[in-house]
Enzyme design. Structure first.
Site, PDB file in Angstrom:
ATOM      1  N   HIS A  51      33.346  32.728  32.816  1.00  0.00           N
ATOM      2  CA  HIS A  51      34.746  32.964  32.483  1.00  0.00           C
ATOM      3  C   HIS A  51      35.625  32.011  33.296  1.00  0.00           C
ATOM      4  CE1 HIS A  51      34.214  35.799  35.993  1.00  0.00           C
ATOM      5  NE2 HIS A  51      35.322  35.196  36.357  1.00  0.00           N
TER       6      HIS A  51
HETATM    7  P1  TYD Z   1      33.375  39.903  36.455  1.00  0.00           P
HETATM    8  O1  TYD Z   1      34.548  39.311  37.161  1.00  0.00           O
HETATM    9  O2  TYD Z   1      33.223  39.605  34.985  1.00  0.00           O
HETATM   10  O3  TYD Z   1      32.028  39.514  37.244  1.00  0.00           O
HETATM   11  P2  TYD Z   1      31.064  38.236  37.214  1.00  0.00           P
HETATM   12  O4  TYD Z   1      31.865  37.026  36.925  1.00  0.00           O
HETATM   13  O5  TYD Z   1      30.470  38.229  38.576  1.00  0.00           O
HETATM   14  O6  TYD Z   1      30.018  38.477  36.181  1.00  0.00           O
HETATM   15  O7  TYD Z   1      33.399  41.476  36.692  1.00  0.00           O
HETATM   16  C1  TYD Z   1      32.313  42.291  36.313  1.00  0.00           C
HETATM   17  C2  TYD Z   1      32.856  43.675  36.011  1.00  0.00           C
HETATM   18  O8  TYD Z   1      33.453  44.238  37.191  1.00  0.00           O
HETATM   19  C3  TYD Z   1      33.915  43.684  34.917  1.00  0.00           C
HETATM   20  O9  TYD Z   1      33.674  44.805  34.082  1.00  0.00           O
HETATM   21  C4  TYD Z   1      35.210  43.909  35.654  1.00  0.00           C
HETATM   22  C5  TYD Z   1      34.795  44.612  36.927  1.00  0.00           C
HETATM   23  N1  TYD Z   1      35.643  44.243  38.060  1.00  0.00           N
HETATM   24  C6  TYD Z   1      36.637  45.120  38.495  1.00  0.00           C
HETATM   25  O10 TYD Z   1      36.838  46.217  37.946  1.00  0.00           O
HETATM   26  N2  TYD Z   1      37.422  44.751  39.553  1.00  0.00           N
HETATM   27  C7  TYD Z   1      37.270  43.566  40.188  1.00  0.00           C
HETATM   28  O11 TYD Z   1      38.006  43.260  41.172  1.00  0.00           O
HETATM   29  C8  TYD Z   1      36.243  42.668  39.718  1.00  0.00           C
HETATM   30  C9  TYD Z   1      36.015  41.326  40.380  1.00  0.00           C
HETATM   31  C10 TYD Z   1      35.470  43.046  38.656  1.00  0.00           C
END
Ligand code: TYD
Length: 132
Positions: A51
């Site tokens: 992302h």
């Molecule tokens: P995401 O940022 O997509 O993680 P990665 O890039 O490591 O795969 O986040 C994964 C999940 O966690 C997504 O459902 C959103 C949740 N999340 C929160 O609720 N709060 C936060 O501060 C973060 C970073 C993620």
């Protein structure tokens, strides 16, 4: 213009005692910290990220293990960064796609410029390259 960069953090201590590294608001990072999160127990065959953020800036530290980042800019140019030392931070401005791989038991610490907001995410690479 903000671009990704590796930031050498201070490292206080010595080998016989261990070390402390410190980040302070607006001192060694170019934003005010509004959120801190960390990730752990990521299996090392999993690729995370995939992302970009519209507004969010981050400083990432591999406090343990090795974390490998591929950053892609809006023109599709890729740069790889290996975080293999807890005294190094990777500054990621807004507007960069990221793909992240973790060594066994790596712990990623993120200092973030904004609170969590799902609307700040761009989760389609096509949309990211097209929109920027
Ligand atoms: P995401 O940022 O997509 O993680 P990665 O890039 O490591 O795969 O986040 C994964 C999940 O966690 C997504 O459902 C959103 C949740 N999340 C929160 O609720 N709060 C936060 O501060 C973060 C970073 C993620």
């Amino acid at each position: 213009m903000n671009i990704p960069k590796l930031i050498q953090l201070n490292k206080i201590g010595e080998p016989t005692l261990g070390y402390i590294s410190v980040v302070e608001n607006n001192e060694n990072i170019p934003f005010e910290i509004k959120r801190v999160y960390w990730t752990y127990f990521t299996p090392n065959l999993v690729e995370r990220g995939a992302h970009a953020h519209k507004k969010l800036q981050q400083l990432i530290v591999a406090v343990s293990g090795i974390i490998d980042f591929t950053l892609i800019d809006s023109k599709g140019n890729k740069t790889n960064y290996v975080l293999d030392n807890p005294d190094i931070g990777l500054y990621i401005p807004n507007g960069y796609w990221r793909e992240i791989r973790f060594s066994h038991s790596a712990v990623l610490l993120c200092l973030a410029s904004e609170k969590y907001d799902e609307n700040d995410y761009i989760r389609s690479l096509n949309e990211f390259i097209k929109n920027e």
